[in-house]
Design a protein around this motif. Structure first.
Motif, PDB file in Angstrom:
ATOM      1  N   GLU A 128       0.839  -1.202   0.000  1.00  0.00           N
ATOM      2  CA  GLU A 128       0.000   0.000   0.000  1.00  0.00           C
ATOM      3  C   GLU A 128       0.873   1.250   0.000  1.00  0.00           C
ATOM      4  O   GLU A 128       0.667   2.176  -0.781  1.00  0.00           O
ATOM      5  N   GLU A 129       1.885   1.249   0.848  1.00  0.00           N
ATOM      6  CA  GLU A 129       2.739   2.424   0.935  1.00  0.00           C
ATOM      7  C   GLU A 129       3.594   2.589  -0.322  1.00  0.00           C
ATOM      8  O   GLU A 129       3.924   3.697  -0.724  1.00  0.00           O
TER       9      GLU A 129
ATOM     10  N   SER B 113       1.258   3.871  -3.282  1.00  0.00           N
ATOM     11  CA  SER B 113       0.831   5.261  -3.135  1.00  0.00           C
ATOM     12  C   SER B 113       2.033   6.192  -2.990  1.00  0.00           C
ATOM     13  O   SER B 113       1.869   7.383  -2.796  1.00  0.00           O
ATOM     14  N   ARG B 114       3.225   5.637  -3.076  1.00  0.00           N
ATOM     15  CA  ARG B 114       4.474   6.408  -2.948  1.00  0.00           C
ATOM     16  C   ARG B 114       4.613   7.070  -1.566  1.00  0.00           C
ATOM     17  O   ARG B 114       5.449   7.924  -1.367  1.00  0.00           O
ATOM     18  N   LEU B 115       3.736   6.664  -0.652  1.00  0.00           N
ATOM     19  CA  LEU B 115       3.847   7.185   0.704  1.00  0.00           C
ATOM     20  C   LEU B 115       5.187   6.817   1.310  1.00  0.00           C
ATOM     21  O   LEU B 115       5.725   7.517   2.157  1.00  0.00           O
TER      22      LEU B 115
ATOM     23  N   GLU C 180       7.961   7.114   0.258  1.00  0.00           N
ATOM     24  CA  GLU C 180       9.008   8.132   0.114  1.00  0.00           C
ATOM     25  C   GLU C 180       8.937   9.156   1.240  1.00  0.00           C
ATOM     26  O   GLU C 180       9.949   9.650   1.712  1.00  0.00           O
ATOM     27  N   MET C 181       7.697   9.473   1.637  1.00  0.00           N
ATOM     28  CA  MET C 181       7.572  10.403   2.771  1.00  0.00           C
ATOM     29  C   MET C 181       8.059   9.730   4.046  1.00  0.00           C
ATOM     30  O   MET C 181       8.648  10.365   4.911  1.00  0.00           O
ATOM     31  N   LEU C 182       7.778   8.418   4.149  1.00  0.00           N
ATOM     32  CA  LEU C 182       8.173   7.707   5.364  1.00  0.00           C
ATOM     33  C   LEU C 182       9.686   7.613   5.483  1.00  0.00           C
ATOM     34  O   LEU C 182      10.245   7.863   6.548  1.00  0.00           O
ATOM     35  N   VAL C 183      10.351   7.247   4.368  1.00  0.00           N
ATOM     36  CA  VAL C 183      11.801   7.089   4.483  1.00  0.00           C
ATOM     37  C   VAL C 183      12.538   8.420   4.461  1.00  0.00           C
ATOM     38  O   VAL C 183      13.745   8.450   4.654  1.00  0.00           O
ATOM     39  N   SER C 184      11.803   9.522   4.242  1.00  0.00           N
ATOM     40  CA  SER C 184      12.470  10.807   4.447  1.00  0.00           C
ATOM     41  C   SER C 184      12.239  11.278   5.883  1.00  0.00           C
ATOM     42  O   SER C 184      12.636  12.363   6.269  1.00  0.00           O
TER      43      SER C 184
ATOM     44  N   PRO D 123      15.003   3.210   6.896  1.00  0.00           N
ATOM     45  CA  PRO D 123      14.269   2.002   6.521  1.00  0.00           C
ATOM     46  C   PRO D 123      14.297   0.955   7.628  1.00  0.00           C
ATOM     47  O   PRO D 123      13.316   0.243   7.841  1.00  0.00           O
TER      48      PRO D 123
ATOM     49  N   LEU E 102      11.687   1.726  10.083  1.00  0.00           N
ATOM     50  CA  LEU E 102      10.392   1.426   9.484  1.00  0.00           C
ATOM     51  C   LEU E 102      10.111  -0.070   9.562  1.00  0.00           C
ATOM     52  O   LEU E 102       9.028  -0.504   9.961  1.00  0.00           O
TER      53      LEU E 102
ATOM     54  N   LEU F 185      11.936   1.254  -2.774  1.00  0.00           N
ATOM     55  CA  LEU F 185      12.039   2.386  -3.686  1.00  0.00           C
ATOM     56  C   LEU F 185      12.076   1.962  -5.142  1.00  0.00           C
ATOM     57  O   LEU F 185      12.261   2.778  -6.029  1.00  0.00           O
TER      58      LEU F 185
ATOM     59  N   TYR G 235       9.951   0.607  -8.166  1.00  0.00           N
ATOM     60  CA  TYR G 235       8.571   0.388  -8.549  1.00  0.00           C
ATOM     61  C   TYR G 235       8.474  -0.345  -9.872  1.00  0.00           C
ATOM     62  O   TYR G 235       7.439  -0.415 -10.472  1.00  0.00           O
TER      63      TYR G 235
ATOM     64  N   ASN H 239      21.857  -8.938  -6.751  1.00  0.00           N
ATOM     65  CA  ASN H 239      22.730  -7.779  -6.926  1.00  0.00           C
ATOM     66  C   ASN H 239      22.586  -6.787  -5.782  1.00  0.00           C
ATOM     67  O   ASN H 239      23.558  -6.205  -5.326  1.00  0.00           O
TER      68      ASN H 239
END
Lengths: 299, 414
Positions: free
Chosen positions: B222-223, B226-228, B230-234, B238, B241, B397, B399, B410
């Protein structure tokens, strides 16, 4: 002040960011521009400390990035989305908590911002009950609720109607007076033109053009003016300052010699003809963007 | 550091607790478990004992009285005889007609069933029990035993054996099963209880892992979509999180278990589950928690590499299949805890929790083995966290479309 020095980011074999250097002063909006896939997001992510650069330095307020840095930055990502099934106030409290804002302050700040953006009546509603524009407002609040010193906004205006765009623009401008450092990444050149004092245009991870927007415009302006005047028999050919001119029905576009300052030329003009319109023609940022990127591709 | 982990855990916990899915699984899972654990023991338990009327057609005429005597030893708790025999033999009717009449009586439920005994010239006996159902193993077994003992007694008597010797021979010893406990105590938990108890444990672990694992994967997806993220890891690392999510959703699972445990205690009150079944509570609890953490971190690592609900579904299905493995080996483990394959499985991280719990319940496992397996499990968790965190850090990160194993490999090298 944010200083980025010789930033390089390599993913396996591809070079996403190729030796970028720039600095952003507080109280100013810095525009990071470039076509899709130019490396803007990667650059922003390294500045946000989400990914580590392959080499180079990022220094904020004279200090390299540390853990505390997380609480100083605010980020609005390009693609929007929130926890659909959660309440507005809960989401805002969560994002405030993630930035180490204590619970009491978080509720207070959330209410202030909800009121400022005219969505206080949605406080207890679930996110998916809000319109798209209002959801974006909530996300914007989530990005700024902790009063960040460095604010990174990726396409902040998309999805807003003109009225809301105006509201968001005013909000961003109000941050400038508070001395925040703001990086704006956008494709909307007209808005970048209005808001940004300095820009960095990148393509393929490399710098294409950088500096004060006014200087860049001057560099690309070619010293053009637009003149409206009453015909009185004097030909524009008599002026040695003019390189060439095109006459239209209401005005004439004139290219001046590079060493001529337009306002000095105006003084001279007024003595000879009756001027009812005079303006310096600047190329739009949109034009500059397209020309520069095209040139870059042809290289 | 801790503050943010707690904030994330709190969020994950509270937002999920409020959902309908949580409430539903809270109710449905124990219902499933109860039906898995209690139903069999109810079914295997005898029905409420009652007097059963059984007919006998005895063409020889010598068995009826003796059978009646033999079956007198089965007595109901209230003192009544368990079986009442009725002689259906009518000398003037032929056997086929008798069968017809008697079948009718069974179908009308006047009789539980009836037994036909015919002797042949060479002294062998043909017996048939007719009833309206197969599978009355108990009564058939008892009839068989009775017929045999009558027959043996008669043969021996004919050969001139004394009656008291005959009854001595007929008195067969029974082997009782007991399990020796540490302090010299003796337990008589039967095989079925052990088996079902262990199955309940495995089911509980599986359900919790699958449930929490899916929640975890879904919350990451879900996160991500919705690209949420990115807000979380800023806002947090990680690792914070990841830790917050695992903590919050584990607590959610534990909340469920706690609620179910209360239901379980209620069951103990009604004596459906014997209290002494909970002997190895401490090591069982440790195996449970460690096993849960191990599986969950695996889920996170795999879950953060996928982008869509469908991919997640696929992968969680595979993981759930791996989780089924212990159920498959549960039976042989219980029957043969010392078998070498069992030993091997009790040192493989994926099967340690279940196999060890099974072994704890059927044999005495040395403290050394318990400590060693716990150590292996803890080490596996640490390694799994390290790998999963790395996949998580990069996976959240990315997608792109489906990731290849090569790409993930890798990432791990980076």
């Amino acid at each position: 002040m944010l200083v980025v020095k010789n930033l390089v980011k390599r993913f396996n074999s591809t070079l996403a960011v190729d030796n970028l250097s720039f600095s952003v002063d507080p109280g100013k909006i810095f525009g990071l521009l470039g076509p899709n896939g130019a490396g803007k997001t990667t650059t922003l992510r390294t500045i946000l400390n989400i990914i580590k650069p392959s080499s180079g330095e990022i220094i904020f307020n004279q200090k390299p990035i540390t853990y505390d840095y997380y609480n100083l930055i605010g980020y609005l990502p390009e693609e929007r989305g929130l926890y659909k099934r959660s309440k507005v106030i809960d989401v805002l409290k969560y994002f405030a908590a993630l930035k180490n804002v204590n619970k009491k302050d978080a509720v207070q700040l959330a209410d202030i911002w909800l009121k400022k953006l005219n969505i206080l009546n949605y406080r207890e509603k679930k996110i998916d009950q809000l319109s798209k524009g209002n959801q974006q407002k909530v996300q914007l609040i989530a990005a700024i609720i902790h009063n960040p010193l460095l604010l990174i906004l990726d396409e902040p205006f998309t999805g807003f109607d003109p009225i809301n765009q105006q509201e968001v623009k005013n909000l961003i401008l109000s941050f400038l007076s508070e001395g925040k450092t703001i990086i704006l990444s956008t494709h909307q050149m007209d808005l970048a033109e209005k808001l940004c004092e300095e820009i960095l245009l990148i393509n393929d991870g490399k710098e294409v053009c950088a500096g004060k927007l006014s200087n860049i415009k001057k560099r690309f302006s070619g010293n053009n003016i637009r003149l409206g005047f009453k015909e009185n028999g004097i030909s524009l050919k008599e002026f040695p300052e003019i390189v060439k001119f095109d006459t239209y029905s209401n005005y004439t576009d004139i290219q001046l010699r590079d060493d001529i300052i337009p306002s000095h030329f105006l003084k001279k003009l007024i003595e000879k003809i009756e001027v009812h319109h005079f303006s310096v023609i600047e190329p739009t940022l949109n034009r500059i963007f397209i020309d520069l990127i095209k040139d870059d591709i042809h290289k | 550091m801790m503050k943010k982990i707690i904030a994330i855990a709190r969020w994950e916990f509270l937002e999920k607790v409020k959902t309908k899915t949580f409430l539903i699984s809270l109710i449905i899972t124990p219902l499933l478990i109860i039906s898995f654990s209690v139903l069999p023991s109810l079914l295997f338990r005898q029905e409420a004992p009652r007097v059963e009327v059984i007919g006998v057609i005895d063409t020889s005429g010598i068995y009826f009285d003796n059978l009646e005597k033999e079956l007198e030893k089965y007595v109901l708790p209230d003192g009544q005889n368990n079986y009442v025999l009725i002689n259906l033999t009518q000398p003037n009717l032929d056997i086929e007609e008798l069968k017809k009449i008697s079948d009718n009586k069974v179908l009308k439920n006047l009789l539980e069933g009836y037994l036909i005994i015919q002797t042949t010239s060479n002294d062998s006996v043909f017996a048939e029990y007719r009833s309206n159902a197969f599978g009355n193993f108990e009564i058939v077994g008892r009839l068989e035993e009775a017929i045999n003992s009558v027959r043996i007694a008669q043969i021996l008597q004919r050969e001139g054996m004394k009656t008291n010797i005959i009854s001595q021979i007929q008195d067969r010893p029974v082997v009782h099963q007991k399990k020796i406990e540490k302090e010299g105590k003796v337990s008589d938990l039967d095989f079925l209880t052990t088996f079902f108890l262990s199955i309940v444990f495995i089911l509980l672990l599986m359900m919790m892992v699958i449930y929490s694992g899916q929640l975890l994967v879904r919350s990451i997806i879900e996160e991500k979509s919705s690209r949420l993220i990115e807000m979380l890891v800023s806002s947090s690392t990680p690792d914070e999180l990841l830790a917050g999510k695992v903590l919050g959703l584990s607590l959610l699972g534990l909340t469920q278990i706690a609620i179910w445990a209360l239901i379980g205690l209620g069951l103990v009150g009604t004596a459906l589950v014997p209290l002494n079944a909970f002997r190895n509570v401490l090591p069982m609890l440790i195996y449970f928690i460690l096993g849960f953490l191990f599986y969950t971190t695996l889920f996170v690592g795999i879950g953060s590499a996928v982008n869509t609900e469908q991919q997640a579904q696929q992968i969680t299905t595979y993981l759930s299949l791996i989780l089924m493995l212990p159920v498959v080996i549960a039976m042989p483990v219980i029957q043969n805890p010392d078998f070498i394959v069992t030993k091997i499985f009790s040192y493989i991280p994926l099967t340690i929790p279940t196999v060890m719990v099974l072994r704890l319940n059927v044999q005495n496992v040395s403290n050394f083995e318990i400590l060693l397996t716990i150590l292996i499990l803890v080490l596996s968790i640490i390694i799994s966290i390290k790998i999963s965190a790395k996949i998580f850090r990069i996976g959240i990160l990315s997608y792109g479309n489906k990731l290849s194993l090569k790409e993930i490999f890798n990432w791990l090298k980076e």
